[in-house]
Write a protein that holds these residues in place. Sequence first.
Motif, mmCIF file in Angstrom:
data_model
loop_
_atom_site.group_PDB
_atom_site.id
_atom_site.type_symbol
_atom_site.label_atom_id
_atom_site.label_comp_id
_atom_site.label_asym_id
_atom_site.label_seq_id
_atom_site.Cartn_x
_atom_site.Cartn_y
_atom_site.Cartn_z
ATOM 1 N N ALA A 1 0.821 -1.195 0.000
ATOM 2 C CA ALA A 1 0.000 0.000 0.000
ATOM 3 C C ALA A 1 0.861 1.254 0.000
ATOM 4 O O ALA A 1 1.834 1.360 0.741
ATOM 5 C CB ALA A 1 -0.905 -0.009 1.224
ATOM 6 N N LYS A 2 0.452 2.213 -0.828
ATOM 7 C CA LYS A 2 1.144 3.489 -0.879
ATOM 8 C C LYS A 2 0.454 4.441 0.082
ATOM 9 O O LYS A 2 -0.759 4.381 0.277
ATOM 10 C CB LYS A 2 1.091 4.045 -2.296
ATOM 11 C CG LYS A 2 1.826 5.353 -2.473
ATOM 12 C CD LYS A 2 1.722 5.845 -3.897
ATOM 13 C CE LYS A 2 2.374 7.204 -4.042
ATOM 14 N NZ LYS A 2 2.250 7.739 -5.421
ATOM 15 N N THR A 3 1.239 5.334 0.682
ATOM 16 C CA THR A 3 0.671 6.284 1.628
ATOM 17 C C THR A 3 0.817 7.701 1.118
ATOM 18 O O THR A 3 1.758 8.019 0.402
ATOM 19 C CB THR A 3 1.366 6.169 2.995
ATOM 20 O OG1 THR A 3 2.760 6.443 2.824
ATOM 21 C CG2 THR A 3 1.212 4.771 3.573
ATOM 22 N N THR A 4 -0.123 8.545 1.507
ATOM 23 C CA THR A 4 -0.097 9.961 1.148
ATOM 24 C C THR A 4 -0.284 10.789 2.408
ATOM 25 O O THR A 4 -1.245 10.584 3.155
ATOM 26 C CB THR A 4 -1.218 10.304 0.146
ATOM 27 O OG1 THR A 4 -1.074 9.468 -1.005
ATOM 28 C CG2 THR A 4 -1.114 11.754 -0.281
ATOM 29 N N GLN A 5 0.646 11.704 2.631
ATOM 30 C CA GLN A 5 0.598 12.580 3.796
ATOM 31 C C GLN A 5 0.828 14.016 3.345
ATOM 32 O O GLN A 5 1.420 14.248 2.297
ATOM 33 C CB GLN A 5 1.737 12.272 4.773
ATOM 34 C CG GLN A 5 1.919 10.902 5.246
ATOM 35 C CD GLN A 5 3.197 10.736 6.035
ATOM 36 O OE1 GLN A 5 3.999 9.851 5.768
ATOM 37 N NE2 GLN A 5 3.412 11.577 7.041
ATOM 38 N N PRO A 6 0.388 14.997 4.166
ATOM 39 C CA PRO A 6 0.757 16.386 3.846
ATOM 40 C C PRO A 6 2.271 16.542 3.928
ATOM 41 O O PRO A 6 2.926 15.914 4.756
ATOM 42 C CB PRO A 6 0.037 17.199 4.932
ATOM 43 C CG PRO A 6 -0.275 16.225 6.011
ATOM 44 C CD PRO A 6 -0.437 14.893 5.363
ATOM 45 N N ILE A 7 2.819 17.361 3.067
ATOM 46 C CA ILE A 7 4.265 17.537 3.040
ATOM 47 C C ILE A 7 4.761 18.275 4.273
ATOM 48 O O ILE A 7 5.811 17.965 4.831
ATOM 49 C CB ILE A 7 4.683 18.284 1.770
ATOM 50 C CG1 ILE A 7 4.412 17.411 0.548
ATOM 51 C CG2 ILE A 7 6.163 18.671 1.820
ATOM 52 C CD1 ILE A 7 4.688 18.100 -0.767
ATOM 53 N N SER A 8 3.981 19.260 4.715
ATOM 54 C CA SER A 8 4.411 20.037 5.880
ATOM 55 C C SER A 8 3.217 20.527 6.687
ATOM 56 O O SER A 8 2.098 20.611 6.162
ATOM 57 C CB SER A 8 5.260 21.229 5.436
ATOM 58 O OG SER A 8 4.496 22.116 4.653
ATOM 59 N N MET A 9 3.464 20.811 7.958
ATOM 60 C CA MET A 9 2.458 21.365 8.849
ATOM 61 C C MET A 9 3.158 22.284 9.832
ATOM 62 O O MET A 9 4.294 22.027 10.239
ATOM 63 C CB MET A 9 1.734 20.265 9.637
ATOM 64 C CG MET A 9 0.875 19.349 8.811
ATOM 65 S SD MET A 9 0.041 18.116 9.819
ATOM 66 C CE MET A 9 -1.106 19.121 10.725
ATOM 67 N N ASP A 10 2.441 23.322 10.231
ATOM 68 C CA ASP A 10 2.945 24.242 11.252
ATOM 69 C C ASP A 10 2.038 24.192 12.469
ATOM 70 O O ASP A 10 0.831 24.004 12.343
ATOM 71 C CB ASP A 10 2.992 25.681 10.719
ATOM 72 C CG ASP A 10 4.061 25.862 9.662
ATOM 73 O OD1 ASP A 10 3.887 26.729 8.779
ATOM 74 O OD2 ASP A 10 5.060 25.128 9.709
#
Lengths: 115, 108
Positions: free
Chosen positions: B2-11
């Motif tokens: 399974a491939k995963t997708t996450q936000p690249i950055s967060m503040d």
Amino acid sequence: DTAVSQTPKYLVTQMGNDKSIKCEQNLGHDTMYWYKQDSKKFLKIMFSYNNKELIINETVPNRFSPKSPDKAHLNLHINSLELGDSAVYFCASSQGGGTDLYEQYFGPGTRLTVT
Amino acid sequence: LAKTTQPISMDSYEGQEVNITCSHNNIATNDYITWYQQFPSQGPRFIIQGYKTKVTNEVASLFIPADRKSSTLSLPRVSLSDTAVYYCLVGPGGKLIFGQGTELSVKP
């Protein structure tokens, strides 16, 4: 005591040379791994050994050859180094491997720079 | 796998709760969901692992809905020292696939 150790921490060498990175774990784990992390932070598995036997061998050039003299050691030898080999190489270990999911313990990494 | 997708950055700011969501639409029946944390110039460090519903340990909680197609890592009351890259992994075993990770920046 360091759980997973790697030597050297930094390695600068010229294209065409052969170099080795050593890894040792004192956790009594059965499985060890090598990962490569490129400049974009992608971490990709290269090899995995379980009790000195190769169980994972990703699409890695033949210039890379892992060697596991015993369960606690997994060394990585690289022949004819190329510019694209520049990266951080991480060793890791876990209690199990294969189809079971176990927490992996990572070493501090070896930053390889090929000039 | 399974491939995963996450936000690249967060503040975030100190003291806030941070939730990082990971999508894994093709998760298999025998896959577990694991999160790792990586500080600069260090190797990744295990945070938490789960299969379904909710898992909590001393540093984080992991929420997994019934369909398991996503998961959310929750960090309560973050501090400056939580600034790191967080990786979501899905897999049945030793062949862990790390995605790009989410770079979390905690500000004072």
